[in-house]
Design an enzyme around this catalytic site. Structure first.
Site, short mmCIF file in Angstrom:
data_model
loop_
_atom_site.label_atom_id
_atom_site.label_comp_id
_atom_site.label_asym_id
_atom_site.label_seq_id
_atom_site.Cartn_x
_atom_site.Cartn_y
_atom_site.Cartn_z
CB CYS A 41 43.72 -6.27 -19.25
SG CYS A 41 42.23 -7.22 -19.01
NE ARG A 60 48.42 -3.70 -16.77
CZ ARG A 60 48.28 -2.42 -16.44
NH1 ARG A 60 49.34 -1.71 -16.13
NH2 ARG A 60 47.10 -1.85 -16.47
CD1 TRP A 92 43.30 -10.76 -13.22
CD2 TRP A 92 41.37 -9.63 -13.19
NE1 TRP A 92 42.79 -10.81 -11.94
CE2 TRP A 92 41.60 -10.13 -11.90
CE3 TRP A 92 40.21 -8.88 -13.41
CZ2 TRP A 92 40.75 -9.92 -10.83
CZ3 TRP A 92 39.34 -8.68 -12.34
CH2 TRP A 92 39.62 -9.19 -11.07
CG ASN A 101 42.69 -2.79 -19.03
OD1 ASN A 101 41.96 -3.41 -18.26
ND2 ASN A 101 43.61 -1.94 -18.63
N GLY A 102 39.36 -3.25 -19.38
CA GLY A 102 38.27 -2.47 -18.79
C GLY A 102 36.96 -3.24 -18.90
CD GLU A 124 50.73 -3.36 3.76
OE1 GLU A 124 49.52 -3.16 3.59
OE2 GLU A 124 51.50 -3.69 2.83
CE LYS A 156 51.78 -6.71 0.86
NZ LYS A 156 51.46 -5.34 0.91
CD GLU A 190 48.82 -8.63 -1.00
OE1 GLU A 190 48.18 -8.35 -2.01
OE2 GLU A 190 49.51 -7.81 -0.37
CG HIS A 195 35.97 -3.67 22.80
ND1 HIS A 195 35.19 -3.35 23.87
CD2 HIS A 195 37.06 -2.86 22.86
CE1 HIS A 195 35.75 -2.36 24.55
NE2 HIS A 195 36.90 -2.05 23.96
CE LYS A 205 52.47 -3.57 -8.28
NZ LYS A 205 52.62 -3.69 -6.81
#
Ligand code: F6R
Length: 643
Positions: free
Chosen positions: A2, A27, A82, A108-109, A512, A516, A519, A535, A638
């Site tokens: 948002c 965002r 969002w 937002n929230g 990492e 990447k 996503e 294992h 974001k």
């Protein structure tokens, strides 16, 4: 998550608000809307989808009253949503209006007690037109505004009272305070009211909101990038505060109406820093900026007496000497930076250091006390999971040190010490330059602790600093040799799955690299500690399966190097196609690499600063070849401001 923008001044608000929303697109969002007070009316327009849909609706409606009125407004609010409560539809997009249509709210929230509030409002006859939690706030605001105004009228009519009535614009702020007292959860709210046309009121609890201070105009936004082209003077708001802006006033109170003082700050980057600068994607620009970002994060860290300096320090040296345990809390990429930090911090300070996913931390009742140091790593400074972990740590009396990229955000404000990563604005959703600068910041924290506690002499700290100073040039060298990696990326675009392996600090790099790829390319990718393969995960390897192997330097930690070499042979024996990232001059790996990516020789603990870069480039190229927008991957935001 948002994006929120508010403007009040003398200029047409619509274009300012839309530009601000565009700057907040990174965002993550799935619908957008605006509300403007123009020509004595409150007008809204909102659409599911990207901002283009909203702009199209505004252009197509150019002849109608709504759009004409919207264009006239000099007070307005805008929102990119969002979706949480209710799907991403026109109806659920913000702003939401109250029943009488005179108040509009963006949010937002998550309002956690919204179901109860909604039931109560419906029982009182309010008809809801959306599935959102936000709409409750709009109806409550209308109700509280009516009460505040009725009380004010009664007071001024009484013989003893009201020779001097309250400032009319204050009514909206007073009503907002009352609403906030009824809400549970995390929220930033902005509201406009047609009866006070030169006012925008904002409120924040746990979610981000900053004020932009202009000349004859003021701004509110989720972060400074929304108004950076108009002003670089900003005001940080505290927790549980309400702010009222008019063209020439900024008034801040707590939720009880007590006056509060915001903290002024000046933003040291300008609008051009947030532009693509000739690159097709922000992510490409941000990858290319890494040498500069690392150099900036290192700059000015040595004090006159050769001591390492953080940006803000509210912990005494004695407290740092008393630390007997460190927890690093973070999410996603920042968590991977924490995993690397553990190796460096324990090695340099000999203090036990645990790394925890922030979302798990407080729920498992960790053992914390005043001699525990909690390091919270967050690019945005607003990640709710990390913020909640930090608050839990503070409640248990632990000291908190923040590593953050965003000045004025909540996490550094609530911490006892702060080290800012000077990466500049990171716009692409997938973190790149923030990660490298978080690594640098973690190294600095480790060195600082080692120095204060006397475990390392100034010359030893100086020697590591010198190695760090050489890293921007090393990263630059990696960037200059990325063409074969891009070519490989185009080839791998057809792969079904990619595995990543590494040991020691190469293990978080493998995690990492896999994150990447997931996503950005929406591809199955997993990182493993190379020693763990046997294992279980080795069962995943079949003919042609690409395995990216992060190989430690053969110098210094030869045993690590040799172990990874064995792991590479294990996967090759099962048909894997090996893509090996190794130090330049490491001839021993060459026979086992189907593709060799060389990086400059680097001290073992610092190698993630160079080995991560090819993985960023690879993920970006694979995703682009698969036709994805690498700046705004699907479903991601974001700044993750919900738990
Ligand atoms: C991945 C990514 C996320 C963030 C995570 C934490 O590329 O960007 O995993 O690292 O959401 O965000 P911050 O650092 O803002 O707390």
């Amino acid at each position: 998550m948002c994006g929120i923008v508010g403007y009040v001044g003398a200029r047409p608000a619509l274009s300012i608000v839309l530009d601000g929303l565009r700057r907040l697109e990174y965002r993550g969002y799935d619908s957008a809307g605006v509300a403007m007070i123009g020509d004595g009316a409150l007008l809204t327009c909102k659409r599911a989808g990207k901002l283009g849909n909203l702009e199209k609706a505004l252009t197509e409606g150019a002849a109608d009253d709504v759009t004409a009125g919207i264009a006239l407004g000099t007070t307005g609010i805008g929102h990119t949503r969002w979706a949480t409560h209710g799907g991403p539809t026109d109806r659920n997009a913000h702003p939401h209006r109250s029943t009488n249509g005179r108040v509009a709210v963006i949010h937002n929230g998550i309002i956690e007690n919204f179901a109860r509030l909604r039931a109560e409002l419906e029982a009182a006859g309010v008809e809801f037109v959306s599935d959102t939690d936000t709409e409750c706030a709009a109806h409550l605001l209308e109700h509280e505004l009516a009460s505040v105004r009725a009380e004010e009228t009664a007071r001024s009519a009484s013989p003893s009272g009201g020779a001097r009535g309250a400032e009319p614009s204050a009514g909206l702020a007073a009503a907002m305070r009352r609403v906030c007292q009824r809400l549970e959860g995390a929220f930033t709210l902005l509201a406009v009211d047609v009866d006070t046309p030169d006012v925008v009121v904002g409120a924040r609890r746990n979610s981000p909101l900053v004020v932009g201070r202009g000349q004859g105009e003021n701004y509110l936004a989720s972060d400074v990038s929304a108004f950076i082209e108009h002003t670089r003077d900003a005001v940080e708001l505290g927790q549980d505060q309400v702010v009222l802006i008019t063209p020439d006033r900024i008034e801040i109170t707590d939720f009880d109406g007590n006056e509060a003082i915001g903290k002024d700050f000046h933003v040291d980057w300008d609008a051009s820093a947030a532009e693509k600068g000739g690159y097709d994607y922000f992510m490409l620009k941000e990858i290319a900026e890494q040498p500069r970002a690392v150099a900036d994060t290192l700059r000015g860290r040595l004090g006159e007496a050769g001591e390492l300096m953080l940006d803000e320090m509210r912990i005494t040296e004695q407290d740092l000497r008393d630390v007997d345990k460190i927890f690093i809390v973070a999410c996603g990429t920042a968590y991977h930076a924490g995993l690397v930090a553990k190796y460096a911090i324990e090695h340099w300070t000999r203090i036990p250091c645990e790394v925890e996913l922030a979302s798990e931390f407080r729920y498992r009742d960790p053992v914390l006390d005043r001699s525990t140091l909690v390091v919270a790593i967050s690019q945005s400074g607003e990640t709710m999971d990390t913020l909640m972990a930090l608050r839990h740590a503070k409640e248990q009396k632990a000291r908190v040190l923040a590593i953050c990229n965003t000045n004025g955000s909540t996490i550094p404000r609530e911490s006892d010490a702060v080290l800012y990563t000077h990466a500049g604005p990171e716009v692409a959703v997938a973190s790149t330059k923030a990660f490298l600068t978080q690594l640098v910041a973690c190294y600095l924290v480790g060195l600082h602790l080692a120095q204060v506690r006397g475990v390392k002499y100034a010359d030893e700290v100086g020697a590591v600093l010198t190695q760090l100073q050489a890293m921007p040039a090393a990263i630059e060298q990696v960037l200059e040799t990325m063409e074969p990696v891009r070519e490989l990326g185009r080839e791998l675009a057809r792969a079904r799955s990619v595995l990543f392996i590494g040991r020691h600090v190469g293990y978080p790099v493998a995690l990492e690299g896999a994150l990447k790829l997931k996503e950005l390319a929406y591809m199955h990718a997993e990182g493993f500690a190379a020693g763990e393969l046997k294992h279980g995960p080795i069962a995943l390897i079949d003919e042609g399966c690409p395995v990216i192997c992060v190989v430690p330097s053969p110098v210094g930690r030869a045993v690590l190097h040799d172990k990874v070499m064995s792991n590479i042979q294990e996967v090759r024996a099962r048909g894997a196609r090996t893509i090996v990232i190794a130090e330049r001059g490491d001839e021993a790996v060459r026979p086992y690499a189907d593709h060799l990516i060389e990086v400059p020789p680097t001290p073992t603990l610092l190698t993630p600063l160079v080995t991560t870069v090819p993985l960023q480039v690879l993920a970006c190229e694979i995703a682009t070849a698969r036709g994805h927008d690498v700046d705004q991957p699907r479903n991601l935001a974001k700044s993750v401001t919900v738990e």
